[in-house]
Motif scaffolding. Sequence first.
Motif, PDB file in Angstrom:
ATOM      1  N   ARG A   1      43.935 -48.199  43.249  1.00  0.00           N
ATOM      2  CA  ARG A   1      42.493 -48.115  43.561  1.00  0.00           C
ATOM      3  C   ARG A   1      42.234 -48.577  44.995  1.00  0.00           C
ATOM      4  NH1 ARG A   1      40.736 -49.388  37.674  1.00  0.00           N
ATOM      5  NH2 ARG A   1      40.170 -47.270  37.068  1.00  0.00           N
TER       6      ARG A   1
ATOM      7  N   LEU B   1      49.440 -43.363  40.404  1.00  0.00           N
ATOM      8  CA  LEU B   1      50.157 -44.315  39.543  1.00  0.00           C
ATOM      9  C   LEU B   1      51.531 -43.828  39.116  1.00  0.00           C
ATOM     10  CD1 LEU B   1      47.270 -45.659  37.307  1.00  0.00           C
ATOM     11  CD2 LEU B   1      48.739 -46.989  38.804  1.00  0.00           C
TER      12      LEU B   1
ATOM     13  N   GLU C   1      38.649 -40.595  41.762  1.00  0.00           N
ATOM     14  CA  GLU C   1      39.835 -41.009  41.002  1.00  0.00           C
ATOM     15  C   GLU C   1      39.977 -40.336  39.639  1.00  0.00           C
ATOM     16  OE1 GLU C   1      39.348 -45.370  40.392  1.00  0.00           O
ATOM     17  OE2 GLU C   1      39.206 -44.777  38.286  1.00  0.00           O
TER      18      GLU C   1
ATOM     19  N   SER D   1      49.639 -52.223  39.448  1.00  0.00           N
ATOM     20  CA  SER D   1      49.746 -50.915  40.095  1.00  0.00           C
ATOM     21  C   SER D   1      48.385 -50.227  40.132  1.00  0.00           C
ATOM     22  CB  SER D   1      50.731 -50.028  39.322  1.00  0.00           C
ATOM     23  OG  SER D   1      51.978 -50.637  39.279  1.00  0.00           O
ATOM     24  N   LYS D   2      47.640 -50.374  39.059  1.00  0.00           N
ATOM     25  CA  LYS D   2      46.327 -49.729  38.987  1.00  0.00           C
ATOM     26  C   LYS D   2      45.403 -50.323  40.073  1.00  0.00           C
ATOM     27  CE  LYS D   2      44.484 -47.917  35.041  1.00  0.00           C
ATOM     28  NZ  LYS D   2      43.941 -47.938  33.698  1.00  0.00           N
TER      29      LYS D   2
ATOM     30  N   LEU E   1      43.858 -40.766  40.111  1.00  0.00           N
ATOM     31  CA  LEU E   1      44.410 -42.112  39.891  1.00  0.00           C
ATOM     32  C   LEU E   1      45.795 -42.024  39.242  1.00  0.00           C
ATOM     33  CD1 LEU E   1      43.837 -45.180  40.047  1.00  0.00           C
ATOM     34  CD2 LEU E   1      42.930 -45.024  37.726  1.00  0.00           C
ATOM     35  N   GLU E   2      45.908 -41.163  38.259  1.00  0.00           N
ATOM     36  CA  GLU E   2      47.190 -41.026  37.555  1.00  0.00           C
ATOM     37  C   GLU E   2      48.266 -40.483  38.483  1.00  0.00           C
ATOM     38  OE1 GLU E   2      45.170 -40.112  33.163  1.00  0.00           O
ATOM     39  OE2 GLU E   2      45.727 -38.472  34.499  1.00  0.00           O
TER      40      GLU E   2
END
Lengths: 537, 232
Positions: free
Chosen positions: B133, B115, B145, B128-129, B111-112
């Motif tokens: 996702r 991002l 993630e 953005s998160k 996930l990071e």
Amino acid sequence: MRFAWPLYLAWKQLFPSQKRISFFSLLSVIGVALGVNVMIVVIAFMQGFQQKFRTDIINSQGHARAVPLNPSPVWPQISKELLERDDVLGVTPYLQGQLLLQNRSYHSIPFSMGLDPEDADQVIPLNEYLINGQLMLEGYDSQDLTPFPTMDDLEDEVVFITRQVANRLGVRPATIIRLKDANATEQIKEGKGEVRVRRLDPFVPSGQWTVTFLDEKSYRIEESTSGFKKVGLLGEPPLDLGLGFPVFETLPGGKPFEKGDQVRFQSFRSSILEVYSPSMIEKAKADELAPPHEVRVGGIFEVPWQGFHSEALIGTMRFMDEMRGTEGQCDGFYLKFSDRLAQKESLLSEYCKDLEGDLGSDWLVIPWFVENAWFFELLKFEEYLMILIMIPIGLVAAFAIAIALMTSVMRKVREIGLLVAMGGSQTAVGAIFCLQGLIIGSLGAVFGCGLALLFIRYRDELMSFIVTGIAGEGGQDEVAQFYDFYSLQVDYPWDSPESLSTFLAFALFAMVVSTVAGLLPAWRAARMNPAEALRSE
Amino acid sequence: MSETRSSIVLSTKKLSKSFVFGEQRIEVLRGVDLELTEASSLSIRGDSGCGKTTLLNLLARLETADGGEIKWENLSLDASTRASKREIGVRANFLGVVYQAYYLIPELNVLENVLIGASLAGGNPLRSKERARFLLSKMGVEAKEAQVPQKLSGGERQRVAIARALINQPKVVLADEPTGNLDERTAEEVMELLLESCTEEKSSLLLVTHNGTFAKATDRQAFLQDGSLRQL
């Protein structure tokens, strides 16, 4: 947000997801923390020493000294006038000189000072110094019960001397021990109470003293050599028979004393010194008879400040006058001021100047920090020297961080290229490495300060542990004699601005040095050609 | 290679680039003209070392050309100078990049990693998160993630890289042999996802590949040979 991502990536590279901390970060933070801790602790201790010396100096000579340039016959009047001033808490006159002491074939020439027993303790805590210097007799079958001497014991025929003088001459003050026999031990065991010595003046002769309980209410004091006997009553004030007699005090226990209970003591008279003065030499030159002056040792004192004369004698003003062959003279006053003045050197300095003006041109008023300026300059020099020696510790940590970050740049060449390709500026990508240095420095500074606080908090326990490890159980006293870590007042940052600035300065130093250490790797990363970085294997 | 002028999102004019090795000068691009319209795809094939990656790097303004002009939508760029601050500011939102070697950041989880693309563009963290996702679920790796890249397969890594490239809804996605490290089946899946996602996101795709089948899947195909781009 645009500037937040380099910080975010810097943090993540040091503390990756799914991993608490990287090995490199851990070692770097520990390195910086240890460096900061050592620097703070050393300087805090140096400040503690300075604080201790300040207190010791002020205690041993007051906040200032007023000195007449010519002998002043009206000094008692001046002393009174000084005491009437608002900020003057204590004034004590003094006489100084050099005397020759003799005991059998041993000699000493101590720095000698005459003080007024009535008011000297307003300025100088001599009673404390007498407790510091007390020598105790140790014996298997006896217990030293000599009470601490006080300024009240100072008479014209009595002097106090430092431990070095006592050792050199082989003399000691009057001493009394309780003999441990079966009877006395049994009484204490049964909880019947104790007999103590409340006062032992320098004129008490050597002898064996027995306190015998006649019944539950009375006791008898006997001295076997002179045949002296006296009966006292329990519950009444102790029998005080004047100079030359110890004052015994009965302390009741859980059970009453019974008829026949006995406690035996042995007293040893104080040593007698022969004193010669320069005036006697003058008399001898003129063929006048100048027999030595005899004085008794009333107590042994120890001034905690090492700058004070190690061989010293304190007598009364009259004694010093007599030894100098003068009458009613005074060499000056020791002065003690209110806290308002004592806490600020600038205020104290100003006040001393005002005082000097009021006393007239014949007087000098010297504040303690002027009189001992050389000493504090030396301490300050030592402190700066320490800082200079310790700065390389910080630089070594910085080099280690720079090398580690540089390695990181080499390892992350393709990531650097990618970040630029994704829209990061080269400066921002470079900042990641600089920020890593800043984070390491900041965390190291925080942990270093924390460690330093712990070290300061548990300094006695730590020192005791270290000293025991090096010198064994018996080493504690020897070490304490030279390095007074145990009584050292080391301030926490919230206690004094000086300590706070030490903590802040070294924390800032660590942060700056670590950030600077990240500059070279950052510069290298920023200069990297992103296309080449992406192509690299 | 010219298209309708109104919808062109990326173009080059007389783009040239040469490399100097000692005394030898190799011209890899000789006046390349290229136009890519909105929400379209173009594949470029060519022999190894013919300059395909160099062309992508020039388009992304990661290196400087000897001469020529590049246009990012209406923004004309002097290809022979280094990227200006303005271009750098625009790049994160305008371009998405996908590479053969994924280039996921090992210290960040999946996930990071997605991002970080949004962070570089200064995007709203919450939105953005949500979008990250969404893209991960579209790529079929939403369950991963919280994993770090080292624990993913090659196909999964490339899916994450595609999600990262699309996080800012870029006008153009530059993909440099995105299936080069993958087995045939995974490569087909990944390519399908890439084409599909670009269409859905209305991002134009410039695909560099050696694979003829994948190249044919794009709207237009070109071949880079002797420094010139030829439409097939």
